[in-house]
Design an enzyme around this catalytic site. Structure first.
Site, short mmCIF file in Angstrom:
data_model
loop_
_atom_site.label_atom_id
_atom_site.label_comp_id
_atom_site.label_asym_id
_atom_site.label_seq_id
_atom_site.Cartn_x
_atom_site.Cartn_y
_atom_site.Cartn_z
N HIS A 1 7.03 -13.52 -16.13
CA HIS A 1 7.64 -13.06 -17.37
C HIS A 1 7.09 -11.70 -17.77
CE1 HIS A 1 8.75 -17.31 -17.97
NE2 HIS A 1 9.78 -16.76 -18.57
N GLU B 1 -0.05 6.15 10.06
CA GLU B 1 -0.99 6.55 9.02
C GLU B 1 -2.38 6.76 9.56
OE1 GLU B 1 -0.60 3.62 5.89
OE2 GLU B 1 -0.71 1.95 7.27
N ASP C 1 -2.37 7.29 3.55
CA ASP C 1 -3.49 7.00 4.45
C ASP C 1 -3.66 8.08 5.51
OD1 ASP C 1 -4.87 4.68 3.64
OD2 ASP C 1 -3.12 3.47 4.15
N CYS D 1 7.18 7.18 3.86
CA CYS D 1 7.17 6.32 2.67
C CYS D 1 5.91 6.53 1.84
CB CYS D 1 7.35 4.85 3.03
SG CYS D 1 6.05 4.23 4.09
C1 PEP Z 1 0.60 5.15 2.83
O1 PEP Z 1 -0.52 4.96 3.29
O2 PEP Z 1 1.13 6.29 2.73
C2 PEP Z 1 1.40 4.03 2.35
C3 PEP Z 1 2.67 4.17 2.01
O3 PEP Z 1 0.78 2.83 2.23
P1 PEP Z 1 -0.25 2.43 1.06
O4 PEP Z 1 -0.21 3.51 0.03
O5 PEP Z 1 0.23 1.11 0.57
O6 PEP Z 1 -1.52 2.37 1.82
MG MG Z 2 -1.15 2.95 3.83
#
Ligand code: PEP
Ligand code: MG
Length: 573
Positions: free
Chosen positions: A190, A430, A454, A501
């Site tokens: 919630h 990464e 990362d 991402c």
């Molecule tokens: C990243 O490392 O760029 C990533 C998207 O993963 P997180 O930030 O969850 O480590």
């Molecule tokens: Mg990461």
């Protein structure tokens, strides 16, 4: 300054003082009274019920006009309170066993809540929270304590709690609560639903928040990037005050771009992906072409125990159902480093970010890994799902993970479960060691997504959580741009989809350069979509190429930032 991370479920920024909120905790013991007092104690219970009914009626009345949906929660609480089975259960315990009313109430409500919790349907299971909420109300009244809630706050605060009960969230003083941070809070929580509807920035799943923070602590709640900054320095506060003003302004301006087709000025199309951390519906799904990152660890972090295969299956299915037809890239458990699970004791490591985290940890805990893969694969029968492994460092890692997927597929097939046999399986890039052999990695996977958060940490050898060295954390440095350019071109050559991402994709300076380096898939938090679309619409393909190549040949990150910023501003005038 210390940084804590969490799952931003309601976007925004808040600066202010911590208010630690602890809900009433009943201290109930098994206790009985002497014969002859049955009527007196049953009356005590009935009086408490009557008082609770009045309290609930007041809440319902004060809420009905403004938010009838929320008022319904408390109408439901009244129904629970007046339930005949509950009354009979308590009455029986008082008259037959001479149980003290608080003990009887605790027993009966807890029994019903436990029953609900076992229900297969997570929505029904989540209603156990409502039963506990009503139980606490009655117990508090029996103890003669006043209602302690978030409705009567004397100053503006950021509420920090282990968890908030529905009644806490719904009754809280929205003029005073500037932000919410909780340690737990899952898919059907919630807290998430209500804070989103109140537009109160909130971060759930912040491990040990209540232990780490104290009343009156000054903090910055960044519910855009998903972090809390404790005891921020003056400059950081100033920076965030500016960010807040910017956030409000941009919210207005960039929302016009949300609906537009993502095109650069010369007409080339690119795609926008969404990063999500929970299973709830969200507006962002409307404006994207794919879900580039579904961070499943928040599901684990928001739970009090290791989520079962069935719970995960339901959750993943729910994301697919809410994703409005977008393919969903499910990232397998990325735990370790800064992310821990309270129910999983992990050995202390001197260098957790270089240690047994993410895919490494999964390969080390095969049951846990297989459970997640089984749930993900089973969910893949209900929509387009992709599986992605975090923290891949070598081709051995990819092969090991792929072998587990193959084994799990075989198991599921033998058991007669439906799943997408051709499911795409990819990796996050990464760790630099896999980035520099992206051409080889591309042969082993269906796709990859670069985690620039990362990648920056590992390429620059800078702990992303250590606030004293942030100046070394350079995600758009010439070194980053060179390795990124190489990764994009290796994957583009191999004809395998490549996306980013990490936060860089949702940053407008980053997006311009990444586009010029050949990236066409940008996955980001919903809050960044409008701004990135707007900025990229100002540049032609050739311009971005030229900018990217110049940037790769600059000496410092500061030069890159200054240069690209000026290019954006020039076009913004
Ligand atoms: C990243 O490392 O760029 C990533 C998207 O993963 P997180 O930030 O969850 O480590
Ligand atoms: Mg990461």
């Amino acid at each position: 300054m210390r940084i804590l991370k969490g799952n931003p479920v309601s976007r925004g920024i808040a600066l202010g003082k911590v208010y630690i909120y602890r809900a009433f905790k009943a201290d109930v013991h098994e206790s009985y009274f002497e014969a002859g007092k049955e009527d007196e104690y049953y009356k005590k219970f009935k009086d408490a019920v009557a008082t609770a009914e009045k309290e609930l009626a007041t809440i319902v009345t004060s809420m009905s006009a403004e938010s009838p949906e929320k008022a319904k929660i408390f109408t439901a609480h009244t129904e629970i309170l007046m339930d005949e089975e509950v009354d009979e259960g308590v009455k029986e315990m008082i008259y037959e066993s001479r149980a003290m009313p608080d003990y009887a109430v605790d027993e009966i409500f807890t029994d019903f809540a436990n029953l609900l919790e076992k229900a297969k349907d997570p929505l029904i299971a989540a209603r156990a929270a409502d039963l506990r909420d009503v139980r606490n109300r009655v117990l508090r009244i029996l103890k003669g304590e006043k209602e302690s809630n978030l409705a009567n706050l004397r100053e503006n605060v950021i509420v920090v709690a282990h968890d908030l009960l529905p009644s806490d969230t719904a009754t809280m003083d929205r003029n005073r609560v500037m932000g919410v941070i909780t340690e737990i809070g899952g898919a059907t929580s919630h807290t998430a639903i209500l804070t989103r509807s109140y537009k109160i920035p909130s971060l759930l799943g912040v491990t040990d928040a209540v232990q780490i923070m104290k009343n009156g602590d000054n903090i910055v709640l960044d519910a855009l990037a998903g972090k809390v900054l404790l005891d921020p320095e003056k400059e950081v506060i100033k920076e965030y005050q500016e960010k807040l003003v910017e956030f409000i302004k941009e919210e207005r301006e960039t929302s016009e771009y949300l609906d537009k087709i993502p095109l650069v000025a010369s007409g080339e199309r690119y795609s926008i992906g969404l990063n999500v951390g929970d299973t709830e519906p969200e507006d962002g799904y409307k404006y994207v072409d794919f879900v580039g990152l579904f961070r499943t660890e928040f599901l684990y972090m928001g739970s009090e125990y290791m989520p079962t295969e069935q719970e995960q299956f339901e959750a993943y299915k729910k994301v697919l159902a809410n994703a409005m037809g977008n393919p969903v890239t499910l990232r397998t458990l990325d735990i370790g480093g800064d992310k821990t699970l309270r129910y999983m004791a992990l050995p202390k490591e001197d260098n957790p970010f270089l240690g047994n985290r993410a895919l490494r940890l999964c390969l080390d805990h095969m049951d846990m890994f297989k459970t997640q893969l089984r749930a993900a694969l089973r969910a893949s029968a209900f929509g387009e799902m992709k599986i992605m492994f975090p923290m891949v460092g070598t081709i051995d890692d990819i092969q090991a993970a792929n072998a587990v997927v193959a084994a799990v597929k075989k198991e599921l097939k033998a058991e007669g479960h439906a799943f997408d046999e051709k499911i795409n399986v990819g990796i996050m890039i990464e760790v630099p060691s896999i980035g520099v052999i992206a051409d080889l990695a591309a042969k082993e996977v269906d796709f990859a997504s670069v985690g620039t958060n990362d990648l920056t940490q590992y390429l620059h050898a800078v702990d992303r959580m250590n606030p004293s060295i942030t100046k070394y954390y350079q995600s758009i440095s010439p070194s980053m741009l060179r390795i990124l350019g190489r990764i994009f071109s290796d994957f583009n050559k191999a004809g395998k989809p490549i996306s980013v991402c990490g936060e860089l994709a949702g940053d407008d300076i980053g997006a311009v350069v990444l586009f010029g380096l050949g990236l066409r898939k940008f996955s980001m938090n919903a809050a960044n979509i409008g701004r990135v679309k707007r900025t990229l619409s100002l540049f032609t393909l050739e311009e971005t190429k030229e900018i990217a190549s110049k940037a790769q040949n600059m000496s410092t990150e500061a030069e890159v930032i200054e240069f690209v910023k000026a290019e954006i501003e020039k076009r913004n005038l």
